[in-house]
Motif scaffolding. Structure first.
Motif, short mmCIF file in Angstrom:
data_model
loop_
_atom_site.label_atom_id
_atom_site.label_comp_id
_atom_site.label_asym_id
_atom_site.label_seq_id
_atom_site.Cartn_x
_atom_site.Cartn_y
_atom_site.Cartn_z
N GLY A 151 36.34 24.83 -28.02
CA GLY A 151 37.54 24.36 -28.61
C GLY A 151 37.77 24.97 -29.95
N THR A 188 39.27 27.56 -31.21
CA THR A 188 40.63 27.68 -31.67
C THR A 188 41.49 26.77 -32.03
OG1 THR A 188 41.60 28.02 -29.36
CG2 THR A 188 40.33 29.78 -30.19
N GLY A 189 41.15 25.41 -31.96
CA GLY A 189 42.10 24.11 -32.04
C GLY A 189 42.12 23.81 -33.26
N LEU A 190 42.93 22.63 -33.72
CA LEU A 190 43.04 22.18 -34.94
C LEU A 190 41.76 22.03 -35.85
CD1 LEU A 190 45.26 20.72 -37.22
CD2 LEU A 190 44.73 18.80 -35.99
N ILE A 191 40.87 21.29 -35.13
CA ILE A 191 39.43 20.84 -35.83
C ILE A 191 38.80 22.16 -35.71
CG2 ILE A 191 37.61 19.29 -35.89
CD1 ILE A 191 40.31 18.18 -36.68
N PRO A 207 39.72 29.23 -23.92
CA PRO A 207 40.42 30.06 -22.82
C PRO A 207 40.91 31.35 -23.67
CG PRO A 207 41.00 27.76 -22.51
CD PRO A 207 40.25 27.96 -23.90
N ASP A 240 36.19 29.06 -20.45
CA ASP A 240 36.88 28.07 -19.89
C ASP A 240 35.94 27.16 -19.30
OD1 ASP A 240 38.48 26.27 -18.27
OD2 ASP A 240 40.00 27.85 -17.72
N THR A 241 36.12 25.81 -19.85
CA THR A 241 35.04 24.89 -19.64
C THR A 241 35.48 24.23 -18.15
OG1 THR A 241 36.07 23.11 -20.87
CG2 THR A 241 34.28 24.08 -21.91
N VAL A 291 34.65 20.29 -29.67
CA VAL A 291 35.89 19.74 -30.18
C VAL A 291 37.18 20.15 -29.26
CG1 VAL A 291 35.04 19.37 -32.54
CG2 VAL A 291 35.93 21.62 -31.73
N SER A 292 36.96 20.32 -28.18
CA SER A 292 38.17 20.79 -27.23
C SER A 292 38.82 19.56 -26.88
CB SER A 292 37.48 21.31 -25.83
OG SER A 292 37.05 20.48 -25.29
N ASN A 293 40.21 19.74 -26.23
CA ASN A 293 41.18 18.80 -26.00
C ASN A 293 41.56 19.00 -24.81
OD1 ASN A 293 41.93 16.16 -26.05
ND2 ASN A 293 42.94 16.48 -28.14
N LEU A 295 33.19 15.34 -30.38
CA LEU A 295 34.19 14.71 -31.52
C LEU A 295 34.76 13.62 -30.48
CD1 LEU A 295 35.71 14.23 -34.12
CD2 LEU A 295 37.18 15.91 -33.77
N SER A 296 34.76 12.20 -30.67
CA SER A 296 35.65 11.37 -30.18
C SER A 296 36.36 10.60 -31.00
CB SER A 296 34.35 10.38 -29.42
OG SER A 296 35.28 9.67 -28.51
N TYR A 320 43.92 7.92 -21.89
CA TYR A 320 43.46 8.80 -22.62
C TYR A 320 41.94 8.45 -23.32
CZ TYR A 320 42.33 12.35 -26.05
OH TYR A 320 41.79 13.70 -26.66
N LYS A 378 38.09 9.60 -23.05
CA LYS A 378 37.20 9.89 -23.90
C LYS A 378 35.90 9.12 -23.89
CE LYS A 378 37.69 12.14 -27.14
NZ LYS A 378 37.35 13.74 -27.34
N PHE A 405 43.84 11.63 -37.00
CA PHE A 405 44.17 12.67 -38.02
C PHE A 405 45.63 12.55 -38.68
CE2 PHE A 405 41.93 15.59 -34.76
CZ PHE A 405 40.75 14.94 -34.65
#
Ligand SMILES: NC(=O)c1ccc[n+]([C@@H]2O[C@H](COP(=O)([O-])OP(=O)(O)OC[C@H]3O[C@@H](n4cnc5c(N)ncnc54)[C@H](OP(=O)(O)O)[C@@H]3O)[C@@H](O)[C@H]2O)c1
Length: 253
Positions: free
Chosen positions: A7, A9-12, A32, A37-38, A57-59, A94-95, A107, A111, A133
């Motif tokens: 993750g 490439t994401g926000l976090i 990805p 790709d997980t 830290v993927s979502n 991260l949770s 959701y 988690k 956040f």
């Protein structure tokens, strides 16, 4: 040390990938878009080769109950199996603070399932639980919008900047596994309805916030403790006021 940030490439994740090399480490963004790709497992063994630490830290691309549950379960199984093969020594994930109190949300159930899998895996781990956040406040508004009205609870929460979340995750990645959970939160306790109203106002968004203690937060009726961390949470430094004044809203796509 090689650290793979799933993750990344994401926000976090993109912030974690920027922080880690400042300490002389090699940080690899796995997503990805970078060929990992997980869910299918594609690129995962190659990415983890020689890694000592994996940060997840993927979502889930969808927050819908079944999709989120399938995402975190499948990704969790694939990541854990690949880590065991690669000899990874520390898994950091991260949770969300209060996930166990928000079980009316599909959701949050996903988690919690992710957390349980990490705890059951033989890989030493550190779970970092963060509060909402600041960047997510617009998402809270969106999820509670009907027409021009945003109906929100007045429950307290302690939101934080993505920058402070990323710093906490990077700190965990560079420390020893705690085989337990660390909580992080923002520097101020705010009311959800008031914080959302402030951000909408700053965005010159015409929607009006209506306070309703019965309003659901992603399907959950909130009480005064639902979203707050326990007493031991480490606090970030960035306030909502500083963030609104200094972090521009994301460009509309
Ligand atoms: N929002 C909140 O207030 C909050 C609070 C506490 C904790 N959290 C947790 O924080 C974590 C990170 O959130 P975020 O906002 O940084 O997420 P985000 O910006 O949506 O980024 C998600 C990342 O996951 C990657 N990803 C998606 N599908 C993948 C797959 N199949 N394989 C590998 N990577 C995949 C994405 O890659 P692509 O860009 O290539 O799709 C992206 O890099 C989440 O787990 C969330 O539960 C969120």
């Amino acid at each position: 040390m090689k650290i793979v940030v799933i993750g990344g490439t994401g926000l976090i994740g993109s912030k974690v990938v920027n922080i880690l090399p400042q300490n002389g480490h090699q940080a690899i963004a796995a997503a990805p878009g970078t060929g990992v790709d997980t869910i299918s497992g594609k690129g995962l063994p190659e990415a983890l080769e020689g890694a000592e630490v994996v940060v997840d830290v993927s979502n889930s691309p969808s927050f819908e109950t079944d999709a989120a549950m399938a995402f975190f379960k499948t990704a969790g199984e694939n990541i854990s199996a690949a880590e065991a093969k690669a000899g990874v020594k520390h898994h950091v994930a991260l949770s969300v603070v209060g996930a166990q109190k928000l079980q009316d949300s599909g959701y949050s159930r996903a988690k919690l399932a992710q957390e349980s899998m990490i705890k059951a895996s033989p890989i030493p781990y550190t779970l970092v639980r963060a509060t909402q956040f600041f960047e997510f406040i617009r998402g809270i508004a969106q999820s509670s919008t009907e027409g021009d009205t945003v109906r929100l609870s007045d429950a307290p929460f302690q939101p934080m900047a993505a920058e402070d979340v990323a710093a906490a995750v990077a700190r965990a990645a560079l420390g020893a596994p705690v085989n337990g959970t660390l909580e992080v939160a923002g520097p101020e306790i705010l009311r959800i309805d008031e914080a959302v109203a402030k951000v909408l106002d700053a965005d010159r968004d015409p929607r009006k916030v209506v306070t309703d203690p019965e309003a659901r937060y992603f399907g959950v009726r909130l009480d005064n403790l639902s979203l707050l961390p326990d007493g031991n949470a480490r606090q970030g430094a960035i306030t909502l006021g500083w963030w609104m004044a200094n972090v521009p809203p994301p460009r509309q796509k």
